[in-house]
Design an enzyme around this catalytic site. Structure first.
Site, PDB file in Angstrom:
ATOM      1  N   ASP A  37     -43.298  26.028  45.076  1.00 33.96           N
ATOM      2  CA  ASP A  37     -44.694  25.627  45.232  1.00 33.96           C
ATOM      3  C   ASP A  37     -45.594  26.678  45.895  1.00 33.96           C
ATOM      4  O   ASP A  37     -46.623  27.057  45.348  1.00 33.96           O
ATOM      5  CB  ASP A  37     -44.795  24.272  45.961  1.00 33.96           C
ATOM      6  N   ASP A  65     -33.154  22.241  58.369  1.00 38.04           N
ATOM      7  CA  ASP A  65     -32.015  22.233  57.446  1.00 38.04           C
ATOM      8  C   ASP A  65     -32.050  23.474  56.565  1.00 38.04           C
ATOM      9  O   ASP A  65     -33.052  24.190  56.529  1.00 38.04           O
ATOM     10  CB  ASP A  65     -31.961  20.946  56.604  1.00 38.04           C
ATOM     11  N   ASP A  76     -31.282  25.237  52.813  1.00 35.41           N
ATOM     12  CA  ASP A  76     -31.022  25.151  51.377  1.00 35.41           C
ATOM     13  C   ASP A  76     -30.524  26.506  50.916  1.00 35.41           C
ATOM     14  O   ASP A  76     -30.953  27.549  51.425  1.00 35.41           O
ATOM     15  CB  ASP A  76     -32.307  24.805  50.617  1.00 35.41           C
TER      16      ASP A  76
END
Ligand code: ATP
Ligand code: MG
Length: 458
Positions: A149, A73, A75
């Site tokens: 992260d 997917d 983003d």
């Protein structure tokens, strides 16, 4: 770009006083295959850019593109606010209360658009363990990069110019196959202990090694996960189990000492010889389905992970004098009650799990109308797949699984032949035993056969 020039011209000293700009990579350097980029993601970044905003593909998609893998997917990160984003697209929905994101919907595909977040970790409200409770300010792109992260998850790709912006040397870590937390690992885990799980997931999924400084605090900090809301742990756990590398992830979790407290019973389960084989087979099957692009049901997966715990309790209730079917429901209740506290298993999932478990004793009835009824069950396929796992793990005789495989494939007259065939080791006493079971069940709760899912509301 400008900052990078300033840095180049004035050298490192001045650069310390200004935010360090990203390294810019052109198509010749990053070698991203534009064919792997979703046309809808391109549409979204283009529309935002045409309206005067910054917009990039970001995070996992850029990482995967750099690895030559088709992202699952996409983003998009932008400096437009959620309201501004929403106005630009026909089918766009603002999601979330605290930190709003926008889902731009194109048929089956959803592009998740996030406004750059500010680096607010210092001042953000925290709980007594240092976990950030609210982190919902908008910010600049370089701040957005800092709060991601891992270095490999903090790169931005502009499909129009085909440029990658790399703020934290992610490209080097991609090339060295290294997973490295941005900033001080201990502080980043404390802010959000879910990152401990994410390390394990990415290391296992990508086959990357964990940088020593990133790995070192994991064991000591593992208990912090207990402090995270169950729903978030569940979301991360599900991503891990559905990653197509679930088996590798669980092995890695054990290696890092993170399996305790997540699925409280998993450790016990894995230590039982049959349980380990069963879970391993279930996860290997799941991984294969994910990799083939087939759907995987979380209910099936959790039903498998917890089955041996259910089995153990099921036997214990029967040993204590309970009839088989109610004993199975009681065992399911016990296991689900323990697990839902930690994992926030959603209702839909627990209903599926109960269905799959409740069907299992029904597969052992191979006479009369019972098999015909079972075959009509809406979750027959899942129940049957589960039965096959039980056979493959050695819990049940393979002959039972084969019989059902034949029965499902057979036409009417062939089914009658199968029903007439006496199962191996299932002597004349079997029908009497079954009648007794059914009588016991009716006495307590009425026909469990048809009402298994609703019989024991959670
Ligand atoms: P996958 O391909 O498995 O979905 P992903 O990197 O896209 O991997 P997501 O969980 O979808 O993982 O998160 C999207 C991005 O958001 C990440 O790449 C990372 O930049 C950022 N992110 C997500 N969770 C966190 C977190 N707990 N802390 C910091 N950054 C995060
Ligand atoms: Mg993702």
């Amino acid at each position: 770009m400008i900052k990078k020039f300033i840095k180049r011209i004035f050298g490192g000293k001045e650069a310390e006083t200004i935010p360090v700009g990203p390294v810019t990579l052109g198509p010749q350097e990053h070698r991203i295959n534009p064919q792997l980029v979703s046309p809808n993601a391109v549409r979204v970044t283009q529309t935002l850019q045409d309206a005067g905003f910054k917009a990039f593909v970001v995070g996992g998609a850029v990482r995967d593109l750099l690895l030559g893998v088709k992202p699952k997917d996409f983003d998009v990160a932008t400096n437009a606010t959620p309201e501004q984003v929403k106005r630009l697209f026909r089918r766009a929905f603002i999601i979330g209360r605290r930190f709003q994101i926008v889902h731009v919907v194109f048929g089956q595909e959803i592009i998740e658009v996030t406004t750059f977040r500010g680096a607010s970790a210092e001042s953000a409200p925290k709980d007594e363990h240092g976990r950030v409770l609210r982190d919902n300010t908008f910010g600049e792109q370089h701040e957005d990069a800092v709060r991601r992260d891992f270095t490999i998850n903090a790169m931005y790709y502009d499909p129009a110019s085909q440029v990658v912006l790399d703020y934290h040397d992610g490209i080097a870590d991609i090339r060295n196959k290294t997973l490295r937390v941005i900033g001080v690992p201990e502080a980043r885990y404390r802010e959000d202990p879910v990152r401990l799980l994410r390390v394990v997931r990415f290391a296992a999924k990508l086959g990357f090694s964990i940088d020593p400084a990133t790995r070192e605090p994991i064991q000591v900090m593992a208990p912090l996960i207990n402090n995270v809301p169950a729903a978030r742990v569940f979301d991360e756990m599900l991503k891990l189990l559905m990653s197509g590398h679930a088996l590798a992830c669980l092995q890695q979790l054990r290696k890092e000492g993170l399996h305790h407290g997540l699925l409280p019973l998993l450790d016990v389960v894995l230590e039982q010889p049959l349980g380990e084989k069963f879970v391993t087979l279930a996860l290997a099957g799941t991984d294969q389905r994910v990799r083939e692009g087939k759907g995987v049901s979380p209910g099936f997966l959790f039903a498998a992970l917890l089955w041996h715990q259910v089995l153990e309790k099921w036997h214990a209730y029967q040993a204590a004098g309970e009839f088989p079917i109610p004993a199975l429901h009681l065992a399911a209740d016990d296991v689900l009650n323990t697990q839902t506290e930690k994992l926030a298993l959603q209702r839909k999932i627990t209903t599926d799990m109960r269905d799959i478990w409740a069907m299992q004793p029904r597969f052992e009835r191979r006479s009369g109308k019972s098999p015909y009824k079972l075959i009509e069950h809406p979750r027959m396929r899942a129940g049957y797949d589960f039965l096959m796992l039980r056979c493959a793990s050695g819990e049940l005789d393979q002959e039972l699984g084969d019989w059902w495989t034949d029965f499902i494939a057979a036409d009417g007259p062939e089914r009658e032949v199968l029903l007439a065939r006496k199962p191996k080791g299932d002597g004349d006493a079997a029908p009497a035993k079954k009648r007794r079971r059914r009588a016991g069940r009716n006495k307590r709760k009425g026909p469990a056969e048809e009402g298994a899912p609703t019989e024991n509301p959670t």
